[in-house]
Write a protein that holds these residues in place. Structure first.
Motif, PDB file in Angstrom:
ATOM      1  N   LEU A   1       0.824  -1.211   0.000  1.00 30.97           N
ATOM      2  CA  LEU A   1       0.000   0.000   0.000  1.00 30.97           C
ATOM      3  C   LEU A   1       0.860   1.263   0.000  1.00 30.97           C
ATOM      4  O   LEU A   1       0.518   2.258  -0.639  1.00 30.97           O
ATOM      5  CB  LEU A   1      -0.930  -0.015   1.218  1.00 30.97           C
ATOM      6  N   VAL A   2       1.978   1.224   0.716  1.00 33.26           N
ATOM      7  CA  VAL A   2       2.890   2.375   0.726  1.00 33.26           C
ATOM      8  C   VAL A   2       3.461   2.585  -0.668  1.00 33.26           C
ATOM      9  O   VAL A   2       3.553   3.716  -1.162  1.00 33.26           O
ATOM     10  CB  VAL A   2       4.014   2.178   1.759  1.00 33.26           C
ATOM     11  N   ARG A   3       3.862   1.511  -1.351  1.00 27.11           N
ATOM     12  CA  ARG A   3       4.385   1.627  -2.721  1.00 27.11           C
ATOM     13  C   ARG A   3       3.359   2.274  -3.652  1.00 27.11           C
ATOM     14  O   ARG A   3       3.718   3.021  -4.566  1.00 27.11           O
ATOM     15  CB  ARG A   3       4.763   0.242  -3.262  1.00 27.11           C
ATOM     16  N   GLU A   4       2.094   1.950  -3.409  1.00 35.61           N
ATOM     17  CA  GLU A   4       1.029   2.476  -4.274  1.00 35.61           C
ATOM     18  C   GLU A   4       0.651   3.909  -3.926  1.00 35.61           C
ATOM     19  O   GLU A   4      -0.230   4.497  -4.570  1.00 35.61           O
ATOM     20  CB  GLU A   4      -0.208   1.582  -4.161  1.00 35.61           C
ATOM     21  N   GLY A   5       1.305   4.484  -2.885  1.00 34.77           N
ATOM     22  CA  GLY A   5       1.051   5.867  -2.540  1.00 34.77           C
ATOM     23  C   GLY A   5      -0.146   6.088  -1.647  1.00 34.77           C
ATOM     24  O   GLY A   5      -0.615   7.224  -1.499  1.00 34.77           O
TER      25      GLY A   5
END
Length: 289
Positions: free
Chosen positions: A231-235
Protein backbone atom coordinates in the motif's frame (compact mmCIF):
# COMPACT_ATOMS: atom_id res chain seq x y z
CA UNK A 1 40.10 -58.46 33.82
CA UNK A 2 39.34 -55.90 36.52
CA UNK A 3 35.95 -54.32 37.06
CA UNK A 4 34.43 -51.80 39.46
CA UNK A 5 33.87 -54.47 42.12
CA UNK A 6 37.63 -55.15 42.21
CA UNK A 7 38.42 -51.49 42.90
CA UNK A 8 35.72 -51.22 45.56
CA UNK A 9 37.16 -54.33 47.22
CA UNK A 10 40.68 -52.90 47.05
CA UNK A 11 39.64 -49.72 48.88
CA UNK A 12 37.59 -51.70 51.42
CA UNK A 13 40.56 -53.96 52.26
CA UNK A 14 42.74 -50.87 52.77
CA UNK A 15 40.10 -49.31 55.05
CA UNK A 16 39.43 -52.44 57.15
CA UNK A 17 42.83 -54.14 57.04
CA UNK A 18 40.97 -57.39 56.56
CA UNK A 19 39.76 -59.26 53.50
CA UNK A 20 36.96 -60.83 55.55
CA UNK A 21 35.58 -57.44 56.69
CA UNK A 22 36.04 -55.95 53.22
CA UNK A 23 34.20 -58.86 51.61
CA UNK A 24 31.23 -58.30 53.93
CA UNK A 25 31.12 -54.58 53.07
CA UNK A 26 31.05 -55.10 49.29
CA UNK A 27 28.72 -58.12 49.45
CA UNK A 28 31.10 -60.95 48.59
CA UNK A 29 32.08 -64.19 50.32
CA UNK A 30 35.50 -64.31 51.95
CA UNK A 31 36.77 -66.89 49.46
CA UNK A 32 35.49 -64.89 46.46
CA UNK A 33 37.18 -61.76 47.82
CA UNK A 34 40.47 -63.59 48.29
CA UNK A 35 40.29 -64.89 44.70
CA UNK A 36 39.43 -61.41 43.42
CA UNK A 37 42.41 -59.87 45.21
CA UNK A 38 44.74 -62.55 43.84
CA UNK A 39 43.32 -62.04 40.35
CA UNK A 40 43.85 -58.27 40.57
CA UNK A 41 47.47 -58.64 41.64
CA UNK A 42 48.07 -61.19 38.89
CA UNK A 43 46.57 -58.87 36.28
CA UNK A 44 48.66 -55.92 37.46
CA UNK A 45 51.75 -58.11 37.88
CA UNK A 46 52.50 -56.63 41.30
CA UNK A 47 51.83 -57.36 44.97
CA UNK A 48 49.53 -54.78 46.50
CA UNK A 49 49.11 -56.26 50.01
CA UNK A 50 51.06 -58.37 52.46
CA UNK A 51 48.97 -60.98 54.27
CA UNK A 52 49.63 -61.45 57.95
CA UNK A 53 47.67 -63.71 60.34
CA UNK A 54 45.34 -60.95 61.59
CA UNK A 55 46.05 -58.08 59.24
CA UNK A 56 46.22 -57.40 55.51
CA UNK A 57 48.44 -54.36 54.89
CA UNK A 58 49.20 -52.47 51.65
CA UNK A 59 52.68 -52.49 50.17
CA UNK A 60 54.34 -49.19 49.13
CA UNK A 61 53.05 -49.75 45.59
CA UNK A 62 49.66 -50.74 47.01
CA UNK A 63 49.39 -47.38 48.78
CA UNK A 64 49.84 -45.52 45.48
CA UNK A 65 47.33 -47.73 43.69
CA UNK A 66 44.81 -47.34 46.53
CA UNK A 67 45.17 -43.54 46.36
CA UNK A 68 44.31 -43.60 42.65
CA UNK A 69 41.44 -46.01 43.30
CA UNK A 70 39.97 -43.54 45.80
CA UNK A 71 40.16 -40.80 43.15
CA UNK A 72 38.37 -43.14 40.75
CA UNK A 73 35.63 -43.94 43.28
CA UNK A 74 35.23 -40.25 44.09
CA UNK A 75 34.81 -39.42 40.39
CA UNK A 76 32.20 -42.16 40.07
CA UNK A 77 30.27 -40.73 43.02
CA UNK A 78 30.44 -37.26 41.44
CA UNK A 79 28.97 -38.70 38.24
CA UNK A 80 26.15 -40.31 40.20
CA UNK A 81 25.44 -37.04 42.02
CA UNK A 82 25.38 -35.11 38.75
CA UNK A 83 22.91 -37.56 37.23
CA UNK A 84 20.70 -37.57 40.33
CA UNK A 85 20.55 -33.76 40.38
CA UNK A 86 19.67 -33.67 36.69
CA UNK A 87 17.05 -36.40 36.93
CA UNK A 88 14.07 -33.99 37.06
CA UNK A 89 15.23 -32.66 33.68
CA UNK A 90 15.31 -36.03 32.00
CA UNK A 91 11.56 -35.69 31.52
CA UNK A 92 9.34 -32.63 31.40
CA UNK A 93 7.49 -30.19 29.19
CA UNK A 94 7.47 -26.47 28.45
CA UNK A 95 4.71 -24.46 26.77
CA UNK A 96 5.79 -21.19 25.14
CA UNK A 97 3.65 -18.60 23.36
CA UNK A 98 5.01 -15.87 21.11
CA UNK A 99 4.02 -13.72 18.19
CA UNK A 100 5.37 -15.28 14.98
CA UNK A 101 8.19 -12.88 14.10
CA UNK A 102 10.07 -13.30 17.39
CA UNK A 103 9.38 -17.04 17.30
CA UNK A 104 10.98 -17.39 13.87
CA UNK A 105 13.85 -14.94 14.35
CA UNK A 106 14.95 -15.54 17.92
CA UNK A 107 13.25 -18.46 19.63
CA UNK A 108 13.40 -21.21 17.00
CA UNK A 109 17.23 -21.52 16.92
CA UNK A 110 17.42 -21.24 20.73
CA UNK A 111 14.82 -23.96 21.21
CA UNK A 112 16.57 -26.23 18.70
CA UNK A 113 19.72 -25.97 20.81
CA UNK A 114 17.74 -26.60 24.02
CA UNK A 115 16.17 -29.74 22.53
CA UNK A 116 19.64 -31.03 21.64
CA UNK A 117 20.82 -30.52 25.21
CA UNK A 118 17.62 -31.86 26.81
CA UNK A 119 16.06 -34.46 24.48
CA UNK A 120 13.68 -35.68 27.19
CA UNK A 121 11.93 -32.31 27.53
CA UNK A 122 9.01 -31.68 25.21
CA UNK A 123 8.73 -28.04 24.07
CA UNK A 124 5.39 -26.88 22.65
CA UNK A 125 5.18 -23.48 20.93
CA UNK A 126 2.11 -21.38 20.14
CA UNK A 127 1.95 -18.58 17.56
CA UNK A 128 -0.36 -15.91 19.00
CA UNK A 129 -0.72 -12.13 19.26
CA UNK A 130 1.02 -10.28 22.07
CA UNK A 131 -2.32 -9.61 23.82
CA UNK A 132 -3.10 -13.33 23.67
CA UNK A 133 0.28 -14.05 25.31
CA UNK A 134 -0.81 -12.05 28.37
CA UNK A 135 -4.17 -13.83 28.46
CA UNK A 136 -2.50 -17.25 28.38
CA UNK A 137 0.03 -16.25 31.05
CA UNK A 138 -2.67 -14.90 33.36
CA UNK A 139 -4.68 -18.11 32.95
CA UNK A 140 -1.63 -20.27 33.71
CA UNK A 141 -2.05 -22.09 30.39
CA UNK A 142 1.58 -21.55 29.32
CA UNK A 143 4.89 -21.63 31.15
CA UNK A 144 6.57 -18.80 29.24
CA UNK A 145 5.43 -16.06 26.91
CA UNK A 146 7.17 -13.45 24.76
CA UNK A 147 5.98 -9.98 25.72
CA UNK A 148 6.81 -6.56 24.36
CA UNK A 149 8.35 -3.98 26.67
CA UNK A 150 7.92 -6.06 29.86
CA UNK A 151 7.10 -4.26 33.08
CA UNK A 152 10.03 -3.88 35.53
CA UNK A 153 8.32 -6.00 38.19
CA UNK A 154 8.08 -9.00 35.86
CA UNK A 155 11.17 -11.22 35.92
CA UNK A 156 11.94 -11.09 32.21
CA UNK A 157 14.68 -12.71 30.13
CA UNK A 158 15.40 -10.23 27.35
CA UNK A 159 15.70 -11.82 23.90
CA UNK A 160 16.41 -8.67 21.91
CA UNK A 161 15.33 -5.18 20.93
CA UNK A 162 14.83 -3.18 17.77
CA UNK A 163 13.70 0.31 16.81
CA UNK A 164 10.74 1.71 14.92
CA UNK A 165 11.41 2.84 11.35
CA UNK A 166 9.44 5.04 8.98
CA UNK A 167 8.62 3.55 5.57
CA UNK A 168 7.60 5.84 2.72
CA UNK A 169 7.21 5.62 -1.03
CA UNK A 170 10.38 6.77 -2.76
CA UNK A 171 8.47 9.62 -4.45
CA UNK A 172 7.01 10.92 -1.17
CA UNK A 173 8.14 14.49 -0.34
CA UNK A 174 9.69 13.41 3.00
CA UNK A 175 11.64 10.70 1.18
CA UNK A 176 13.50 13.30 -0.87
CA UNK A 177 15.72 14.22 2.05
CA UNK A 178 19.42 13.38 2.16
CA UNK A 179 20.49 9.73 2.48
CA UNK A 180 21.34 10.11 6.18
CA UNK A 181 18.26 12.19 7.05
CA UNK A 182 15.64 11.25 9.62
CA UNK A 183 11.95 12.05 10.05
CA UNK A 184 10.26 13.11 13.27
CA UNK A 185 7.41 11.07 14.69
CA UNK A 186 5.16 14.13 14.69
CA UNK A 187 5.58 14.95 11.00
CA UNK A 188 5.23 11.28 10.02
CA UNK A 189 1.92 10.94 11.89
CA UNK A 190 0.55 14.01 10.08
CA UNK A 191 0.77 12.19 6.72
CA UNK A 192 -1.90 9.94 5.18
CA UNK A 193 -1.17 6.76 7.08
CA UNK A 194 -1.24 3.00 6.59
CA UNK A 195 -1.60 1.59 10.10
CA UNK A 196 0.17 -1.79 10.26
CA UNK A 197 -0.08 -3.77 13.49
CA UNK A 198 1.60 -7.12 12.84
CA UNK A 199 -1.01 -8.48 15.25
CA UNK A 200 0.56 -6.52 18.13
CA UNK A 201 -0.91 -3.98 20.50
CA UNK A 202 2.35 -1.99 20.19
CA UNK A 203 2.05 -0.12 16.89
CA UNK A 204 1.98 3.40 15.46
CA UNK A 205 -1.28 4.20 17.25
CA UNK A 206 0.01 3.24 20.71
CA UNK A 207 3.31 5.05 20.05
CA UNK A 208 1.40 8.18 19.05
CA UNK A 209 -0.72 8.02 22.22
CA UNK A 210 2.38 7.58 24.40
CA UNK A 211 3.93 10.65 22.77
CA UNK A 212 0.78 12.74 23.23
CA UNK A 213 0.15 12.77 19.48
CA UNK A 214 -2.51 11.30 17.22
CA UNK A 215 -2.83 9.71 13.78
CA UNK A 216 -4.76 12.33 11.85
CA UNK A 217 -5.47 10.48 8.63
CA UNK A 218 -5.56 6.68 8.77
CA UNK A 219 -6.35 5.55 5.22
CA UNK A 220 -6.36 1.83 6.00
CA UNK A 221 -5.43 -0.57 8.80
CA UNK A 222 -3.79 -3.93 8.04
CA UNK A 223 -2.36 -6.74 10.12
CA UNK A 224 0.41 -7.99 7.82
CA UNK A 225 3.52 -5.89 7.31
CA UNK A 226 3.84 -6.97 3.67
CA UNK A 227 0.36 -5.66 2.96
CA UNK A 228 1.40 -2.31 4.37
CA UNK A 229 4.47 -2.15 2.13
CA UNK A 230 2.36 -2.82 -0.96
CA UNK A 231 0.00 0.00 0.00
CA UNK A 232 2.89 2.37 0.73
CA UNK A 233 4.39 1.63 -2.72
CA UNK A 234 1.03 2.48 -4.27
CA UNK A 235 1.05 5.87 -2.54
CA UNK A 236 -1.83 5.17 -0.15
CA UNK A 237 0.18 6.50 2.79
CA UNK A 238 3.27 6.16 4.95
CA UNK A 239 3.76 3.65 7.75
CA UNK A 240 5.79 2.93 10.89
CA UNK A 241 7.17 -0.57 11.46
CA UNK A 242 9.66 -2.33 13.76
CA UNK A 243 13.13 -2.79 12.31
CA UNK A 244 12.78 -6.56 12.50
CA UNK A 245 9.82 -6.45 10.12
CA UNK A 246 11.51 -4.44 7.36
CA UNK A 247 11.28 -6.09 3.93
CA UNK A 248 14.34 -7.50 2.20
CA UNK A 249 13.13 -6.14 -1.14
CA UNK A 250 12.74 -2.38 -0.84
CA UNK A 251 12.07 -1.35 -4.44
CA UNK A 252 9.85 1.70 -4.39
CA UNK A 253 10.33 2.21 -0.64
CA UNK A 254 12.43 4.61 1.44
CA UNK A 255 13.22 3.48 4.99
CA UNK A 256 14.11 6.30 7.38
CA UNK A 257 14.97 6.37 11.10
CA UNK A 258 13.02 8.54 13.51
CA UNK A 259 14.71 11.74 14.67
CA UNK A 260 14.23 10.58 18.27
CA UNK A 261 14.64 6.82 18.21
CA UNK A 262 11.87 4.67 19.68
CA UNK A 263 12.76 1.14 20.71
CA UNK A 264 10.79 -1.96 21.60
CA UNK A 265 12.12 -4.79 23.73
CA UNK A 266 10.90 -8.36 23.64
CA UNK A 267 11.47 -10.81 26.45
CA UNK A 268 10.41 -14.15 27.89
CA UNK A 269 8.20 -13.83 30.95
CA UNK A 270 7.05 -16.69 33.16
CA UNK A 271 3.58 -17.37 34.50
CA UNK A 272 2.93 -15.42 37.71
CA UNK A 273 0.37 -17.99 38.87
CA UNK A 274 2.82 -20.86 39.29
CA UNK A 275 6.56 -21.22 40.03
CA UNK A 276 8.88 -22.28 37.20
CA UNK A 277 9.42 -26.01 36.76
CA UNK A 278 12.87 -27.58 36.61
CA UNK A 279 12.56 -27.72 32.81
CA UNK A 280 11.66 -24.01 32.56
CA UNK A 281 14.52 -23.09 34.90
CA UNK A 282 16.93 -25.06 32.69
CA UNK A 283 15.78 -23.16 29.59
CA UNK A 284 16.10 -19.77 31.30
CA UNK A 285 19.57 -20.70 32.57
CA UNK A 286 20.64 -21.64 29.03
CA UNK A 287 19.39 -18.30 27.73
CA UNK A 288 21.15 -16.43 30.52
CA UNK A 289 24.41 -18.23 29.81
Amino acid sequence: MMNLMHWRLLVAVADHGSITAAAEQVGMTQSAASQAMASMEATLGAQLFTREPRKTLPTALGLSVIEQARVMMGALQAIRTTVDEARPLLRGSIRIASFPMVMATFLTPLLQRFRQLNPGIEVTTLDVTDSEVHTLLDAGLIDLGVVLNPKPERHATVLGRDQWMAVLATNHPLAQRAADASVSLEELLEQPFVLATGGCTANARSLATAAGLSLRDIRVQVREWNSAYSLVREGVGVTLVPEMALPTQRNGLRVMPLTVALHREFALVGSHTQPPSAAVSALLKMLAD
